[in-house]
Motif scaffolding. Structure first.
Motif, mmCIF file in Angstrom:
data_model
loop_
_atom_site.group_PDB
_atom_site.id
_atom_site.type_symbol
_atom_site.label_atom_id
_atom_site.label_comp_id
_atom_site.label_asym_id
_atom_site.label_seq_id
_atom_site.Cartn_x
_atom_site.Cartn_y
_atom_site.Cartn_z
ATOM 1 N N THR A 12 0.829 -1.211 0.000
ATOM 2 C CA THR A 12 0.000 0.000 0.000
ATOM 3 C C THR A 12 0.861 1.257 0.000
ATOM 4 O O THR A 12 0.347 2.361 0.011
ATOM 5 C CB THR A 12 -0.914 0.025 1.236
ATOM 6 O OG1 THR A 12 -0.090 -0.157 2.404
ATOM 7 C CG2 THR A 12 -1.927 -1.075 1.189
ATOM 8 N N SER A 68 -7.626 7.808 8.243
ATOM 9 C CA SER A 68 -7.732 6.352 8.195
ATOM 10 C C SER A 68 -6.733 5.835 7.171
ATOM 11 O O SER A 68 -5.905 6.591 6.687
ATOM 12 C CB SER A 68 -9.154 5.942 7.797
ATOM 13 O OG SER A 68 -9.330 6.118 6.403
ATOM 14 N N GLU A 69 -6.860 4.558 6.834
ATOM 15 C CA GLU A 69 -5.995 4.019 5.777
ATOM 16 C C GLU A 69 -6.501 4.429 4.399
ATOM 17 O O GLU A 69 -5.813 4.259 3.399
ATOM 18 C CB GLU A 69 -5.923 2.490 5.891
ATOM 19 C CG GLU A 69 -5.176 2.042 7.131
ATOM 20 C CD GLU A 69 -5.320 0.551 7.413
ATOM 21 O OE1 GLU A 69 -5.338 -0.239 6.448
ATOM 22 O OE2 GLU A 69 -5.433 0.187 8.604
ATOM 23 N N GLY A 70 -7.715 4.962 4.348
ATOM 24 C CA GLY A 70 -8.247 5.509 3.099
ATOM 25 C C GLY A 70 -7.759 6.935 2.919
ATOM 26 O O GLY A 70 -7.096 7.504 3.788
ATOM 27 N N LEU A 71 -8.108 7.536 1.775
ATOM 28 C CA LEU A 71 -7.559 8.860 1.466
ATOM 29 C C LEU A 71 -8.397 9.988 2.053
ATOM 30 O O LEU A 71 -7.872 11.048 2.373
ATOM 31 C CB LEU A 71 -7.429 9.029 -0.054
ATOM 32 C CG LEU A 71 -6.442 8.061 -0.718
ATOM 33 C CD1 LEU A 71 -6.546 8.130 -2.230
ATOM 34 C CD2 LEU A 71 -5.013 8.365 -0.271
ATOM 35 N N ASP A 72 -9.704 9.793 2.161
ATOM 36 C CA ASP A 72 -10.578 10.829 2.717
ATOM 37 C C ASP A 72 -11.417 10.215 3.821
ATOM 38 O O ASP A 72 -11.738 9.038 3.767
ATOM 39 C CB ASP A 72 -11.549 11.361 1.655
ATOM 40 C CG ASP A 72 -10.848 12.126 0.541
ATOM 41 O OD1 ASP A 72 -9.825 12.774 0.840
ATOM 42 O OD2 ASP A 72 -11.329 12.068 -0.599
ATOM 43 N N SER A 73 -11.774 11.034 4.800
ATOM 44 C CA SER A 73 -12.650 10.533 5.856
ATOM 45 C C SER A 73 -13.897 11.393 5.954
ATOM 46 O O SER A 73 -13.916 12.525 5.484
ATOM 47 C CB SER A 73 -11.917 10.548 7.201
ATOM 48 O OG SER A 73 -10.802 9.690 7.151
ATOM 49 N N ARG A 126 -7.125 11.438 -7.843
ATOM 50 C CA ARG A 126 -6.931 11.812 -6.450
ATOM 51 C C ARG A 126 -5.698 11.218 -5.738
ATOM 52 O O ARG A 126 -4.965 11.940 -5.061
ATOM 53 C CB ARG A 126 -8.230 11.488 -5.681
ATOM 54 C CG ARG A 126 -8.341 12.231 -4.355
ATOM 55 C CD ARG A 126 -8.121 11.307 -3.191
ATOM 56 N NE ARG A 126 -8.154 12.021 -1.929
ATOM 57 C CZ ARG A 126 -7.069 12.504 -1.332
ATOM 58 N NH1 ARG A 126 -5.899 12.441 -1.913
ATOM 59 N NH2 ARG A 126 -7.166 13.092 -0.155
ATOM 60 N N ASN A 145 -2.097 -1.922 -7.201
ATOM 61 C CA ASN A 145 -1.152 -1.534 -6.152
ATOM 62 C C ASN A 145 0.289 -1.775 -6.591
ATOM 63 O O ASN A 145 1.176 -0.994 -6.261
ATOM 64 C CB ASN A 145 -1.471 -2.246 -4.839
ATOM 65 C CG ASN A 145 -2.602 -1.570 -4.092
ATOM 66 O OD1 ASN A 145 -2.401 -0.542 -3.453
ATOM 67 N ND2 ASN A 145 -3.806 -2.115 -4.201
ATOM 68 N N SER A 205 -14.049 4.543 1.413
ATOM 69 C CA SER A 205 -12.714 5.142 1.335
ATOM 70 C C SER A 205 -11.836 4.301 2.257
ATOM 71 O O SER A 205 -11.929 4.402 3.483
ATOM 72 C CB SER A 205 -12.776 6.595 1.796
ATOM 73 O OG SER A 205 -11.481 7.150 1.811
ATOM 74 N N ILE A 206 -11.006 3.446 1.672
ATOM 75 C CA ILE A 206 -10.341 2.391 2.446
ATOM 76 C C ILE A 206 -8.900 2.169 2.000
ATOM 77 O O ILE A 206 -8.437 2.783 1.042
ATOM 78 C CB ILE A 206 -11.111 1.044 2.297
ATOM 79 C CG1 ILE A 206 -11.280 0.734 0.803
ATOM 80 C CG2 ILE A 206 -12.455 1.099 2.999
ATOM 81 C CD1 ILE A 206 -11.857 -0.640 0.528
ATOM 82 N N ASN A 207 -8.241 1.289 2.684
ATOM 83 C CA ASN A 207 -6.910 0.811 2.312
ATOM 84 C C ASN A 207 -6.943 0.312 0.863
ATOM 85 O O ASN A 207 -7.783 -0.508 0.498
ATOM 86 C CB ASN A 207 -6.553 -0.335 3.271
ATOM 87 C CG ASN A 207 -5.176 -0.909 3.015
ATOM 88 O OD1 ASN A 207 -4.807 -1.196 1.883
ATOM 89 N ND2 ASN A 207 -4.418 -1.069 4.075
ATOM 90 N N SER A 208 -6.007 0.795 0.053
ATOM 91 C CA SER A 208 -6.085 0.520 -1.387
ATOM 92 C C SER A 208 -5.929 -0.962 -1.730
ATOM 93 O O SER A 208 -6.399 -1.410 -2.767
ATOM 94 C CB SER A 208 -5.016 1.330 -2.130
ATOM 95 O OG SER A 208 -3.717 0.938 -1.702
ATOM 96 N N ALA A 209 -5.277 -1.723 -0.857
ATOM 97 C CA ALA A 209 -5.030 -3.135 -1.177
ATOM 98 C C ALA A 209 -6.025 -4.080 -0.508
ATOM 99 O O ALA A 209 -5.974 -5.294 -0.724
ATOM 100 C CB ALA A 209 -3.607 -3.509 -0.769
ATOM 101 N N ALA A 251 -8.398 2.606 -3.588
ATOM 102 C CA ALA A 251 -8.691 3.295 -2.329
ATOM 103 C C ALA A 251 -10.125 3.821 -2.238
ATOM 104 O O ALA A 251 -10.577 4.215 -1.165
ATOM 105 C CB ALA A 251 -7.700 4.440 -2.108
ATOM 106 N N GLY A 302 -9.863 -0.977 6.840
ATOM 107 C CA GLY A 302 -9.019 0.145 7.254
ATOM 108 C C GLY A 302 -9.591 1.526 6.981
ATOM 109 O O GLY A 302 -8.867 2.510 7.036
ATOM 110 N N GLN A 317 -13.559 3.875 5.896
ATOM 111 C CA GLN A 317 -14.915 4.284 6.228
ATOM 112 C C GLN A 317 -15.827 4.149 5.024
ATOM 113 O O GLN A 317 -15.371 4.044 3.888
ATOM 114 C CB GLN A 317 -14.913 5.757 6.654
ATOM 115 C CG GLN A 317 -14.018 6.040 7.847
ATOM 116 C CD GLN A 317 -14.180 7.458 8.347
ATOM 117 O OE1 GLN A 317 -14.634 8.343 7.617
ATOM 118 N NE2 GLN A 317 -13.824 7.676 9.606
#
Ligand code: FAD
Ligand code: FAD
Lengths: 500, 354
Positions: A110, A187-192, B108, B191, B263-267, B284, B305, B307
């Motif tokens: 990641t 978070s591990e995402g880009l936007d919250s 993005r 990734n 919107s999460i961990n890309s992997a 992501a 990881g 939301q």
């Protein structure tokens, strides 16, 4: 909040030693001494106690106790800050994060790293290198400064124009509130979802919470990077060629400028082969794939010539590239050698105003009879005038500070700001009211209240506190009734020490 | 091209006196987002116009009601762009609404979000005070970052009147490759590609096909095309795909079903959903259509990881954003109060408790 009377220094130490190893709770003057200032050593204050906890649970407990007794808490990373942000509070605790040195995880898939706050900036890229990755923001202090301090100051570096500031490279932080509650922002995402508290924490100078873990983005190491150095007979031409590069559609990885004082100091120090006769020097780094770098280097060289460069040299090897940068990266200590002391300013201006600002600065320099050397993150308009002075001459630091203040006012007057990356701390707290109106400062204070209602996190820094409470905010806006409890006048100025 | 800020300020003060709430409307294009809006309409779309644009400084300042199309047209004349590729919603979307909703397009992960590019704002808070934060320069760490705080706040902190943004040059070249593969394989592959130092600028998987965009210097793009192989899309096909994706105009988005945005961990993999999702942002960001239990979706997002939010459709009277822990709720409420003590602006649009 405090209801009982404040415990004494001894009593507080007792409380801390209940859960932190005794040698990590410091209260004797000799051992406290190194903590009395950060990189801006003209401002100093002895703390009541320094604690060096080793676990987040211990940090939490320190915060709970300090909260209970309303004891000020000043978080501290490596103490390389240049705005007295980590300068202790005489009645407070310095909370050092120095023991939190672990790179918790590098995730090559990641391209992220999880870090404890005391990890040094450079150590991140060192740990990531085996995966072909690195961490973008590279303050010149990167050998020493910590990622926690970087987040707290939203630090930049020479590669910010292309790769962003700290705020652009942080995915999430784990933070303890003033009450010691643990929260995760981002978070591990880009936007919250919801209000972007992560944006507020970047650059909050330890006023809103204590950062205990950081997750950052990593970037693939570019295939190739080369730097073009160009000397100019005058600053205007150098400034124009910066505009020319940007207008051509290239975003260089780094674009730095130095004036003649800085050039000759850096050359004497680093022997990088800078043209000492030049009035201005530009370093333009281009990175990317091999093809892209080749294409852009040719364009940049051509542009420099067309803008009247007197000399143009392009790095042919990695060693030569490193050498060309060495002069720039050691510009502060180099300038430190041509003067007993120097004072580093940090304003940002619209680039088009550069020639005007430098002329004005020259006028001020003559007025104050103080020399000034300029190092400039030219790509993003961030100016570092270094005022040369001698702290052993009585009154000279006061004069220097006044000169510095005038430079910052000048930056604001041309549409810029008082600090691009070093932060406000105590040092620039008076200039905050040059950049902001009283109502704006009140809004900042209200944000501080939302996190820290009693105001024990790094009190007196960052934003001047206004005497009036928030409820009375809407009354007449002219009342300039500011209370800078930590106004510089109340601090002892340590004489005779150069920083940086 | 009018400056209506004095007018807007009066309306805010009047609402405050009358103890009324206001629903800030830019172009109204994103009224489907967030929770149901209540309050009197405060239309800011008349407050428009580019105030300052210096291509050489890479900075543009415009009034919040300015349509994105107007801004993008001005930028295009100088071969520049909004690098966050915001959806324009048929030209109605305004700059203020775009920042308030933190809307960014396919690039993005590589070129940043609107939040990343905002340099400064002017804003009228709930006391009717017209305040200025940040500035028109790239670097500015004086005071808290109130400008970025507006991104995603959906107008709950005040009326944004003016915004300064960093803009970027358009890439010299852009090409698109496609591969046929399943979702799990695509997530891994995206990734992997992203960890190489190549001019990747978007990666999206939909219905068995992975689309990868390369942007930058022509030589770099072409060399990477050769190296990565894959099927190259024609320029028209490519433009259409990224355009429709960025504008949320792909058939995938044309649905009456609830639309979920992860919107999460890309992997991360979400085996139950991935094959039916639109996977953007190199993994992501994931879009999923369907009637689902919100708490269940939240647990999937948390395990990955990140939301989830109910982007459109579904029950818009209940919460649509990922649940916020109590401590953060309390801080957010206090921040809201610090800007808007009487709760005038967009009450409940973001959360019922705000
Ligand atoms: C489901 C749906 C889909 C749509 N899709 C399309 C489409 O594909 N094509 C099309 O032509 N039209 C579409 N529209 C209609 C379209 O509504 C337009 O009227 C309008 O595009 C512009 O909106 P905006 O971006 O300015 O944000 P708005 O929708 O006006 O506002 C979004 C949010 O930002 C806040 N906000 C806006 N401005 C400010 C400000 N200055 N300060 C503080 N907060 C602010 C608002 O309070 C709100 O919370 C759609 C509408 C809906 C309901
Ligand atoms: C020679 C030299 C060159 C420099 N070059 C640059 C440069 O190029 N770019 C740049 O941006 N800066 C530069 N700096 C300034 C400085 O290095 C940065 O501000 C750096 O980020 C400070 O990190 P630190 O760990 O030393 O923090 P400290 O100085 O210890 O603390 C800085 C501030 O952060 C707070 N803080 C520290 N850790 C935490 C935490 N965990 N939680 C909450 N708050 C915390 C402190 O309270 C304080 O307000 C330079 C400094 C020197 C001496």
């Amino acid at each position: 909040m405090s209801t009982t009377s404040k415990p004494s220094q001894d009593e507080l130490c007792q409380l801390f030693r209940g859960f932190i190893a005794a040698q990590n709770v410091i209260s004797d003057a000799e051992t406290l001494k190194p903590y009395e200032c950060d990189g801006l050593s003209m401002y100093c204050e002895m703390p009541l106690i320094v604690v060096l906890p080793e676990t987040v649970a211990q940090v939490q407990e320190v915060l709970r106790i300090c909260h209970r007794y309303a004891v000020p808490v000043v978080a501290r990373g490596a103490g390389t800050g240049l705005c007295a942000g980590a300068m202790p509070n005489a009645e407070g605790v310095v909370l050092s994060l120095a023991k939190f040195k672990n790179v918790i995880e590098i995730n090559p898939q990641t391209r992220t790293a999880r870090l404890q706050p005391g990890v040094r900036n450079l150590a991140i890229s060192e740990a990531a290198a085996e995966y072909g990755l690195y961490y973008g923001p590279d303050p010149s202090s990167q050998i020493a400064c910590t990622i926690g301090g970087n987040v707290a100051e939203n630090s930049g570096g020479v590669h910010c124009l292309k790769y962003g500031l700290t705020v652009h490279n942080v995915l999430s932080v784990e933070m303890l509130t003033v009450e010691g509650e643990k929260v995760t922002l981002g978070s591990e995402g880009l936007d919250s979802c919801g209000l972007d508290l992560l944006a507020l924490i970047n650059g909050s100078e330890g006023l809103l919470g204590v950062i205990t873990e950081i997750q950052v983005k990593l970037l693939p190491i570019p295939e190739k990077a080369r730097v073009v150095m160009a000397g100019f007979d005058n600053v205007q031409q150098a400034g124009d060629s910066v505009g020319g590069i940007i207008a051509s559609g290239i975003i260089p990885a780094g674009l730095e400028m130095m004036d003649s004082y800085a050039i000759s100091a850096a050359e004497d120090f680093a022997k990088a082969g800078y043209p000492k006769e030049a009035k201005a020097l530009l370093l333009c780094e281009v990175d990317g794939t091999a093809e892209e770098v080749q294409e852009h280097i040719e364009q940049v060289e051509k542009l420099f010539h067309s803008f009247g460069a007197t000399s143009v040299r392009t790095s042919q090897t990695e060693a030569e590239r490193a050498l060309l940068w060495k002069g720039r990266k050691s510009a502060f200590p180099a300038v430190g050698r041509i003067s007993p002391d120097y004072y580093c300013m940090d304003g940002t201006i619209p680039r088009g105003q550069l020639a005007h600002v430098l002329t004005e600065m020259q006028r001020l320099s003559e007025h104050y009879q103080l020399r000034v050397a300029n190092v400039f993150h030219a790509g993003d308009g961030n100016l570092h005038p270094l005022i040369l002075f001698d702290a052993n001459i009585p009154g000279e630091f006061a004069k220097t500070e006044e000169f510095g203040g005038k430079i910052l006012e000048l930056c604001v007057a041309v549409g810029g700001c008082i600090t691009g990356e070093h932060g406000v701390g105590i040092e620039k707290i008076r200039q905050m009211s040059v950049q902001f109106t009283e109502l704006e400062l009140l809004q900042f204070n209200a944000i501080k209240d939302a996190f820290d209602p009693v105001g024990t996190l790094n009190p007196g820094k960052g934003v001047p506190t206004l005497r009036r409470c928030q409820e009375y905010r809407s009354i007449e806006p002219k009342n300039k009734d500011m209370e800078n409890s930590n106004n510089t006048n109340s601090n002892k100025h340590k004489e005779g020490v150069a920083h940086g | 091209m009018a400056d209506l800020s004095a007018d807007i300020q009066q309306q805010v003060l009047a609402a405050r006196d009358a103890k009324q709430t206001l629903n800030i409307i830019g172009g109204g294009s994103k009224s489907f987002m967030g929770r149901e809006a209540v309050g009197d309409r405060l239309d800011v779309s008349g407050h428009r116009g580019i105030v300052n644009y210096q291509p050489v400084e890479l900075v543009l300042t415009a009034r919040a009601g300015t349509p994105l199309t107007e801004i993008e047209a001005a930028l295009a004349e100088n071969n520049q762009m909004l690098a966050f590729e915001p959806p324009r919603f048929s030209g109605e979307a305004t700059l203020g609404g775009t920042l308030a909703c933190n809307q960014s397009g396919p690039g993005r992960p590589w070129t940043g979000s609107v939040r990343d590019h905002v340099l400064g704002v002017r804003l009228i808070n709930g006391l009717g005070e017209h305040l200025k934060f940040g500035g028109q320069v790239m670097k500015n760490v004086a005071g808290y970052d109130v400008s970025r705080l507006q991104a995603g706040a959906m107008g709950s902190l005040g009326v944004i009147t003016e915004i300064s943004l960093k803009v970027l040059p358009k890439p010299a070249a852009s090409r698109t490759l496609a591969w046929d593969m399943g979702a799990q394989e695509a997530i891994t592959f995206m990734n992997q590609l992203a960890s190489r130092p190549k001019p990747l600028s978007a990666a999206c998987w939909l219905q068995g096909r992975l689309y990868v965009r390369l942007s930058g210097a022509l030589s770099a793009v072409e060399a990477t095309l050769k190296e990565w192989k894959g099927t190259e899309l024609t320029q028209d096909q490519a433009n259409q795909f990224w355009q429709q994706l960025g504008q949320q105009e792909l058939p995938f988005f044309d649905t009456d079903l609830p639309l979920w945005r992860f919107s999460i961990n890309s992997a991360a993999s979400i085996p139950a959903l991935d094959e039916y999702s639109l996977i953007d942002w190199g993994g992501a960001q994931r879009w999923f259509r369907g009637e689902q239990d919100k708490l269940h979706m939240e647990s999937l997002a948390a395990a990955a990881g990140g939301q989830v939010s109910l982007y459109s459709g579904g029950d818009r009277r209940s919460e649509v954003m990922h649940t916020t822990p109590a401590v953060l709720q309390a801080i957010q409420k206090r921040i809201k109060t610090s800007f808007d003590p009487d709760g005038i602006f967009n009450p409940g649009r973001l959360y019922h408790w705000m």
